[in-house]
Design a protein around this motif. Structure first.
Motif, PDB file in Angstrom:
ATOM      1  N   UNK A 143      -0.259  56.485  37.461  1.00  0.00           N
ATOM      2  CA  UNK A 143       1.224  56.774  37.749  1.00  0.00           C
ATOM      3  C   UNK A 143       1.294  57.034  39.479  1.00  0.00           C
ATOM      4  N   UNK A 144       0.335  57.581  40.038  1.00  0.00           N
ATOM      5  CA  UNK A 144       0.742  57.758  41.571  1.00  0.00           C
ATOM      6  C   UNK A 144       0.672  56.451  42.263  1.00  0.00           C
ATOM      7  N   UNK A 145       0.220  55.290  41.607  1.00  0.00           N
ATOM      8  CA  UNK A 145       0.477  54.124  42.429  1.00  0.00           C
ATOM      9  C   UNK A 145       1.892  53.353  42.244  1.00  0.00           C
ATOM     10  N   UNK A 146       2.434  53.869  41.310  1.00  0.00           N
ATOM     11  CA  UNK A 146       4.040  53.397  41.344  1.00  0.00           C
ATOM     12  C   UNK A 146       4.954  53.736  42.311  1.00  0.00           C
ATOM     13  N   UNK A 147       5.810  52.959  42.939  1.00  0.00           N
ATOM     14  CA  UNK A 147       6.719  53.201  43.864  1.00  0.00           C
ATOM     15  C   UNK A 147       8.285  53.759  43.139  1.00  0.00           C
ATOM     16  N   UNK A 148       8.408  54.952  43.395  1.00  0.00           N
ATOM     17  CA  UNK A 148       9.646  55.087  42.712  1.00  0.00           C
ATOM     18  C   UNK A 148      11.064  54.860  43.340  1.00  0.00           C
ATOM     19  N   UNK A 149      12.117  54.467  42.707  1.00  0.00           N
ATOM     20  CA  UNK A 149      13.473  54.386  43.398  1.00  0.00           C
ATOM     21  C   UNK A 149      14.390  54.935  42.374  1.00  0.00           C
ATOM     22  N   UNK A 184      16.292  53.320  40.324  1.00  0.00           N
ATOM     23  CA  UNK A 184      16.523  52.799  39.132  1.00  0.00           C
ATOM     24  C   UNK A 184      14.998  52.480  38.361  1.00  0.00           C
ATOM     25  N   UNK A 185      14.177  52.443  38.807  1.00  0.00           N
ATOM     26  CA  UNK A 185      12.465  52.458  38.215  1.00  0.00           C
ATOM     27  C   UNK A 185      11.595  52.858  38.966  1.00  0.00           C
ATOM     28  N   UNK A 186      10.339  52.617  38.439  1.00  0.00           N
ATOM     29  CA  UNK A 186       9.135  52.471  39.087  1.00  0.00           C
ATOM     30  C   UNK A 186       8.489  51.105  39.352  1.00  0.00           C
ATOM     31  N   UNK A 187       7.833  51.056  40.509  1.00  0.00           N
ATOM     32  CA  UNK A 187       7.474  49.689  40.549  1.00  0.00           C
ATOM     33  C   UNK A 187       5.998  49.787  41.222  1.00  0.00           C
ATOM     34  N   UNK A 188       5.218  48.925  40.588  1.00  0.00           N
ATOM     35  CA  UNK A 188       3.771  48.707  41.139  1.00  0.00           C
ATOM     36  C   UNK A 188       3.547  47.329  41.750  1.00  0.00           C
ATOM     37  N   UNK A 189       3.261  47.224  43.002  1.00  0.00           N
ATOM     38  CA  UNK A 189       2.834  45.941  43.623  1.00  0.00           C
ATOM     39  C   UNK A 189       1.445  45.722  43.135  1.00  0.00           C
ATOM     40  N   UNK A 190       1.184  44.619  42.464  1.00  0.00           N
ATOM     41  CA  UNK A 190      -0.246  44.067  42.082  1.00  0.00           C
ATOM     42  C   UNK A 190      -0.664  43.135  43.273  1.00  0.00           C
ATOM     43  N   UNK A 223      16.750  47.275  41.795  1.00  0.00           N
ATOM     44  CA  UNK A 223      15.617  47.748  41.968  1.00  0.00           C
ATOM     45  C   UNK A 223      14.699  47.205  42.900  1.00  0.00           C
ATOM     46  N   UNK A 224      14.982  45.904  43.251  1.00  0.00           N
ATOM     47  CA  UNK A 224      14.187  45.238  44.234  1.00  0.00           C
ATOM     48  C   UNK A 224      14.740  44.732  45.685  1.00  0.00           C
ATOM     49  N   UNK A 225      15.893  45.736  45.997  1.00  0.00           N
ATOM     50  CA  UNK A 225      16.624  45.612  47.236  1.00  0.00           C
ATOM     51  C   UNK A 225      15.509  46.013  48.517  1.00  0.00           C
ATOM     52  N   UNK A 254       0.513  41.119  52.255  1.00  0.00           N
ATOM     53  CA  UNK A 254       0.374  42.161  51.471  1.00  0.00           C
ATOM     54  C   UNK A 254      -0.460  41.741  50.233  1.00  0.00           C
ATOM     55  N   UNK A 255      -0.276  40.393  49.982  1.00  0.00           N
ATOM     56  CA  UNK A 255      -1.093  39.816  48.831  1.00  0.00           C
ATOM     57  C   UNK A 255      -0.867  40.209  47.498  1.00  0.00           C
ATOM     58  N   UNK A 256       0.791  40.622  47.183  1.00  0.00           N
ATOM     59  CA  UNK A 256       1.070  41.312  45.903  1.00  0.00           C
ATOM     60  C   UNK A 256       2.333  40.132  45.621  1.00  0.00           C
ATOM     61  N   UNK A 257       1.723  39.170  45.105  1.00  0.00           N
ATOM     62  CA  UNK A 257       2.840  38.338  44.380  1.00  0.00           C
ATOM     63  C   UNK A 257       3.444  38.985  43.069  1.00  0.00           C
ATOM     64  N   UNK A 258       2.666  39.612  42.694  1.00  0.00           N
ATOM     65  CA  UNK A 258       3.064  40.174  41.176  1.00  0.00           C
ATOM     66  C   UNK A 258       3.761  41.585  41.579  1.00  0.00           C
ATOM     67  N   UNK A 259       4.640  41.857  40.733  1.00  0.00           N
ATOM     68  CA  UNK A 259       5.304  43.282  40.548  1.00  0.00           C
ATOM     69  C   UNK A 259       5.226  43.886  38.971  1.00  0.00           C
ATOM     70  N   UNK A 260       4.921  45.048  38.894  1.00  0.00           N
ATOM     71  CA  UNK A 260       5.503  45.451  37.342  1.00  0.00           C
ATOM     72  C   UNK A 260       6.504  46.655  37.515  1.00  0.00           C
ATOM     73  N   UNK A 261       7.605  46.123  36.927  1.00  0.00           N
ATOM     74  CA  UNK A 261       8.789  47.246  37.019  1.00  0.00           C
ATOM     75  C   UNK A 261       8.915  47.946  35.743  1.00  0.00           C
ATOM     76  N   UNK A 262       8.722  49.210  36.026  1.00  0.00           N
ATOM     77  CA  UNK A 262       8.816  50.207  34.737  1.00  0.00           C
ATOM     78  C   UNK A 262      10.221  50.988  34.896  1.00  0.00           C
ATOM     79  N   UNK A 263      11.123  50.457  34.004  1.00  0.00           N
ATOM     80  CA  UNK A 263      12.549  51.230  34.072  1.00  0.00           C
ATOM     81  C   UNK A 263      12.496  52.652  33.282  1.00  0.00           C
ATOM     82  N   UNK A 264      13.314  53.477  33.960  1.00  0.00           N
ATOM     83  CA  UNK A 264      13.404  55.004  33.425  1.00  0.00           C
ATOM     84  C   UNK A 264      14.094  55.059  31.988  1.00  0.00           C
TER      85      UNK A 264
END
Length: 384
Positions: free
Chosen positions: A169-175, A177-183, A363-365, A374-384
């Protein structure tokens, strides 16, 4: 009436001139590759498919060659690189010295060519820890009714792949609208299946309620929608129109503009420019992009993409909605294809659930995937 007739003649001239410009229907693309690692040696083997897509025209290939570039974290210029091309023609014997014999590719047919890349350096104790990516440029001459034409294409081969992102959970970036994990992934290429890439790198991380996002540029690269600007011959029209765009626009160069013209045609681009210029007089902006089509907004000129694709022009992806639908069926997770940048602009090209688009746009603004290396073409968005 004379004005309308003149415009019709003008647009007809543009189309005829465009259709008679030099272009080749001979395509060379990789179809397989394999990497064998050793302590101070990397051996790559693969196969190229050569296709003549003309229905009635035969083309000759008097020359073909490969150039290998290596990417990593250290200076790799001293590495020894040995390249071989081995034709697999059914109707011609190969030379024992591996020199290329001029070959005729018949209309609407194909042939294959094997290649080997041997990379060595005794000074490296563990070569694979320093080399992450191989980029192969393919140079060839096609010879036929349109003359002797020099062509080139390129593709990436992953040598090593990053460690899978950990599910913490610490790897997710919170805003808000959601939490986002760059993969983080390897640099994607035309030999990658984007659905399999998503499946591999999000395994044991994604939840059923999550949304998986892939950037439009990485998706397009896996579809082979990129090319070197050396393969583009800008028309006078492209050289003129590109001067009216902001310097940071991908349409502000002759090759970038010609890429759009090649996709949608010179008449449409010219018409869009005329209408857009007229509406600008009334402070109405953006109509050029609306009239010129989706590719006008999606083209990335050189320097606009992660290396080694920063040397190429990348178009927008083919059928992103179809991709989302197929990925959703196979993975059972909502999928979206998004174009975002560091200026806060977010465009959802397609998604498996349109109701999620407003959330994605908000959420992606901040562009958590980044526009750099960054080499992170994939994101996992986890809504609240």
């Amino acid at each position: 009436m004379p004005l309308i007739l003149s415009l019709l003649v003008f647009f007809l001239f543009l189309e005829i001139n465009h259709n008679f410009r030099k272009k080749s229907n001979l395509k060379i693309t990789p179809i397989t590759y394999n990497v064998i690692h050793a302590s101070n040696n990397i051996f790559i083997s693969g196969t190229l498919l050569i296709e003549n897509k003309y229905k009635r025209i035969e083309l000759m290939i008097p020359e073909i060659s490969l150039k290998l570039s290596l990417y990593g974290e250290k200076d790799l210029s001293a590495l020894t690189k040995e390249i071989k091309i081995i034709p697999k023609h059914n109707d011609m014997n190969n030379r024992s010295d591996y020199n290329w014999k001029a070959y005729i590719v018949k209309s609407n047919s194909s042939t294959e060519v094997d290649f080997t890349l041997n990379i060595t350096d005794p000074s490296f104790a563990d070569l694979t820890s320093h080399v992450s990516l191989a980029w192969v440029d393919v140079f060839w001459i096609d010879y036929g009714p349109s003359g002797r034409n020099a062509n080139r294409s390129g593709f990436s081969l992953a040598i090593t792949k990053p460690t899978l992102t950990k599910n913490t959970e610490k790897s997710f970036i919170a805003n808000r609208y959601s939490r986002i994990l760059p993969v983080k992934t390897h640099i994607l290429g035309v030999l990658d299946d984007p659905i399999e890439v998503i499946k591999t790198y999000t395994k044991n991380i994604v939840n059923p309620s999550d949304i998986i996002i892939i950037g439009e540029t990485p998706l397009s690269i896996t579809q082979g929608n990129y090319f070197h600007p050396a393969t583009i011959e800008p028309s006078n029209l492209a050289k003129i129109l590109c001067r009216f765009f902001h310097p940071t626009s991908s349409l502000a160069t002759a090759c970038g503009m010609q890429s759009l013209i090649n996709e949608v045609g010179p008449s449409r681009v010219t018409f869009a420019w005329i209408i857009g210029a007229l509406l600008k007089l009334f402070r109405i902006k953006g109509y050029f992009y609306n009239l010129a089509g989706k590719q006008a907004r999606l083209i990335d000129d050189i320097t606009g993409t992660t290396p080694p694709y920063d040397q190429t022009i990348v178009l927008g992806p083919n059928q992103p909605q179809r991709f989302c639908d197929e990925a959703y069926k196979k993975l059972g997770i909502n999928i979206a294809v998004v174009d975002a940048n560091d200026l806060g602009r977010v465009k959802v090209l397609a998604s498996s659930n349109k109701k999620l688009n407003p959330l994605l746009e908000k959420a992606l603004i901040s562009n958590p995937a980044g526009n750099g290396d960054e080499k992170t073409p994939i994101l996992i968005l986890r809504p609240y």
